[in-house]
Write an enzyme that holds these catalytic residues in place. Sequence first.
Site, PDB file in Angstrom:
ATOM      1  N   GLY A  37       0.576  -4.851   0.875  1.00 28.36           N
ATOM      2  CA  GLY A  37      -0.618  -4.921   0.024  1.00 28.36           C
ATOM      3  C   GLY A  37      -0.365  -5.637  -1.293  1.00 28.36           C
ATOM      4  CB  ALA A  95      -0.893  -0.009   1.231  1.00 28.37           C
ATOM      5  CD  GLU A 143       1.613  -5.223   5.795  1.00 25.33           C
ATOM      6  OE1 GLU A 143       2.371  -6.157   6.165  1.00 25.33           O
ATOM      7  OE2 GLU A 143       0.893  -5.305   4.788  1.00 25.33           O
ATOM      8  CD  GLU A 194      -2.376  -7.234   3.030  1.00 26.26           C
ATOM      9  OE1 GLU A 194      -1.955  -6.098   2.682  1.00 26.26           O
ATOM     10  OE2 GLU A 194      -3.015  -7.421   4.069  1.00 26.26           O
TER      11      GLU A 194
HETATM   12  N1  CAA Z   1       4.587   3.207  -0.767  1.00 17.88           N
HETATM   13  C1  CAA Z   1       4.995   4.339  -1.339  1.00 17.88           C
HETATM   14  N2  CAA Z   1       6.127   4.444  -2.052  1.00 17.88           N
HETATM   15  C2  CAA Z   1       6.888   3.345  -2.178  1.00 17.88           C
HETATM   16  C3  CAA Z   1       6.519   2.107  -1.597  1.00 17.88           C
HETATM   17  C4  CAA Z   1       5.300   2.069  -0.864  1.00 17.88           C
HETATM   18  N3  CAA Z   1       4.862   0.923  -0.289  1.00 17.88           N
HETATM   19  N4  CAA Z   1       7.466   1.198  -1.891  1.00 17.88           N
HETATM   20  C5  CAA Z   1       8.388   1.828  -2.628  1.00 17.88           C
HETATM   21  N5  CAA Z   1       8.042   3.125  -2.808  1.00 17.88           N
HETATM   22  C6  CAA Z   1       8.786   4.153  -3.548  1.00 17.88           C
HETATM   23  C7  CAA Z   1       9.985   4.634  -2.761  1.00 17.88           C
HETATM   24  O1  CAA Z   1       9.591   5.600  -1.822  1.00 17.88           O
HETATM   25  C8  CAA Z   1      10.852   5.193  -3.855  1.00 17.88           C
HETATM   26  O2  CAA Z   1      10.347   6.447  -4.233  1.00 17.88           O
HETATM   27  P1  CAA Z   1      11.344   7.729  -4.326  1.00 17.88           P
HETATM   28  O3  CAA Z   1      12.267   7.352  -5.449  1.00 17.88           O
HETATM   29  O4  CAA Z   1      10.416   8.847  -4.634  1.00 17.88           O
HETATM   30  O5  CAA Z   1      12.042   7.800  -3.014  1.00 17.88           O
HETATM   31  C9  CAA Z   1      10.578   4.239  -5.028  1.00 17.88           C
HETATM   32  O6  CAA Z   1       9.334   3.588  -4.732  1.00 17.88           O
HETATM   33  C10 CAA Z   1      11.632   3.175  -5.208  1.00 17.88           C
HETATM   34  O7  CAA Z   1      11.788   2.495  -3.967  1.00 17.88           O
HETATM   35  P2  CAA Z   1      13.228   2.323  -3.232  1.00 17.88           P
HETATM   36  O8  CAA Z   1      14.142   3.414  -3.611  1.00 17.88           O
HETATM   37  O9  CAA Z   1      12.965   2.102  -1.777  1.00 17.88           O
HETATM   38  O10 CAA Z   1      13.713   0.954  -3.933  1.00 17.88           O
HETATM   39  P3  CAA Z   1      14.691  -0.136  -3.310  1.00 17.88           P
HETATM   40  O11 CAA Z   1      14.999  -1.061  -4.446  1.00 17.88           O
HETATM   41  O12 CAA Z   1      15.801   0.502  -2.575  1.00 17.88           O
HETATM   42  O13 CAA Z   1      13.798  -0.937  -2.207  1.00 17.88           O
HETATM   43  C11 CAA Z   1      11.814  -2.036  -1.386  1.00 17.88           C
HETATM   44  C12 CAA Z   1      12.691  -1.689  -2.611  1.00 17.88           C
HETATM   45  C13 CAA Z   1      12.545  -2.999  -0.462  1.00 17.88           C
HETATM   46  C14 CAA Z   1      10.564  -2.708  -1.907  1.00 17.88           C
HETATM   47  C15 CAA Z   1      11.480  -0.737  -0.624  1.00 17.88           C
HETATM   48  O14 CAA Z   1      10.962   0.215  -1.538  1.00 17.88           O
HETATM   49  C16 CAA Z   1      10.454  -0.921   0.470  1.00 17.88           C
HETATM   50  O15 CAA Z   1      10.791  -1.400   1.553  1.00 17.88           O
HETATM   51  N6  CAA Z   1       9.194  -0.484   0.233  1.00 17.88           N
HETATM   52  C17 CAA Z   1       8.146  -0.507   1.211  1.00 17.88           C
HETATM   53  C18 CAA Z   1       7.647  -1.910   1.444  1.00 17.88           C
HETATM   54  C19 CAA Z   1       6.553  -1.908   2.500  1.00 17.88           C
HETATM   55  O16 CAA Z   1       6.765  -1.574   3.644  1.00 17.88           O
HETATM   56  N7  CAA Z   1       5.335  -2.320   2.101  1.00 17.88           N
HETATM   57  C20 CAA Z   1       4.221  -2.395   3.007  1.00 17.88           C
HETATM   58  C21 CAA Z   1       3.434  -1.132   2.926  1.00 17.88           C
HETATM   59  S1  CAA Z   1       2.165  -1.095   4.175  1.00 17.88           S
HETATM   60  C22 CAA Z   1       0.919  -1.996   3.566  1.00 17.88           C
HETATM   61  O17 CAA Z   1       1.011  -2.537   2.508  1.00 17.88           O
HETATM   62  C23 CAA Z   1      -0.303  -2.068   4.460  1.00 17.88           C
HETATM   63  C24 CAA Z   1      -1.281  -3.105   4.055  1.00 17.88           C
HETATM   64  O18 CAA Z   1      -1.549  -4.055   4.704  1.00 17.88           O
HETATM   65  C25 CAA Z   1      -1.979  -2.961   2.821  1.00 17.88           C
END
Ligand code: CAA
Length: 258
Positions: free
Chosen positions: A109, A66, A132, A112
């Site tokens: 998400g 998400a 999360e 999911e």
């Molecule tokens: N939401 C918003 N933006 C996101 C995102 C997310 N879940 N995941 C990645 N992005 C964005 C980053 O912010 C980044 O944007 P900027 O260039 O503007 O900074 C871009 O995508 C590229 O990401 P990274 O630079 O972080 O890429 P990476 O290769 O270094 O890492 C990754 C990849 C490990 C997937 C890392 O992006 C990450 O940890 N993302 C978040 C994962 C996460 O926590 N997901 C759970 C979200 S909560 C949820 O989903 C609740 C639910 O139950 C529905």
Amino acid sequence: ETTYATILVEQRDRVGLITLNRPKALNALNTEVMNDVVAAAQVFDVDPSVGAIVITGSDRAFAAGADIKEMSEKDYSDMLSEQFFVGWDALAALRTPTIAAVNGYALGGGCELAMMCDMLIAGDSAVFGQPEINLGVIPGIGGSQRLTRAIGKAKAMDMILTGRQMKADEADRLGLVSRLVPADTMLEEALKVAAEIAGKSLVASSLAKEAVNRAFESGLLEGIRVERSLFYSAFATDDQSEGMAAFAEKRKPNFTHR
Ligand code: CAA
């Protein structure tokens, strides 16, 4: 044909293909993506020329979760009043079989959404996780329920409490994945499976997925009762007569999806 801001949509013969398309955010699922995916899927769902729906992302990410930036501004009252994520429930309610075609990150998400589909075809680059906990929250689109039913309490607790990433081969071994294939042929394979399913009777595949889904939603006795009545209802369809007649006549069935 409708175009959408966050997804690409096309139909290939009897298969509807939805491609998440927010590459700069690794396909993070904000409200706009949810609305686009659900709207496109519902258009396919009522179209009798579509017999299966494939949802995919990019090589790098199916979806990285998400949208954290969207969620970070919200408080408890916002979540309640917006019924945040509730729109996704419509995806699990489709009658048409759905396949998640996953390469790269399927986190939060994204994992999911993949689990919401009827089948999950993964490339060997796929990475699953429910991170999360690292954001001070928990899964919110069914992850704590579907993951636990898919891979059991021991593994689900491990993933949801530690937020660790799980590679495709382990996910396959544990039963999260329907078929594990090389990443570079993953989409092709998923489309092939979708075409195979779409070539069968759509009324029968709708009944079949409803019956299997009931195994997730109810106890065994209720599930078996529901299966029986869905099975009986197949005998009200033309495709049942045609399928059985074709078998007796040693020929291929010509389904009309009625
Ligand atoms: N939401 C918003 N933006 C996101 C995102 C997310 N879940 N995941 C990645 N992005 C964005 C980053 O912010 C980044 O944007 P900027 O260039 O503007 O900074 C871009 O995508 C590229 O990401 P990274 O630079 O972080 O890429 P990476 O290769 O270094 O890492 C990754 C990849 C490990 C997937 C890392 O992006 C990450 O940890 N993302 C978040 C994962 C996460 O926590 N997901 C759970 C979200 S909560 C949820 O989903 C609740 C639910 O139950 C529905």
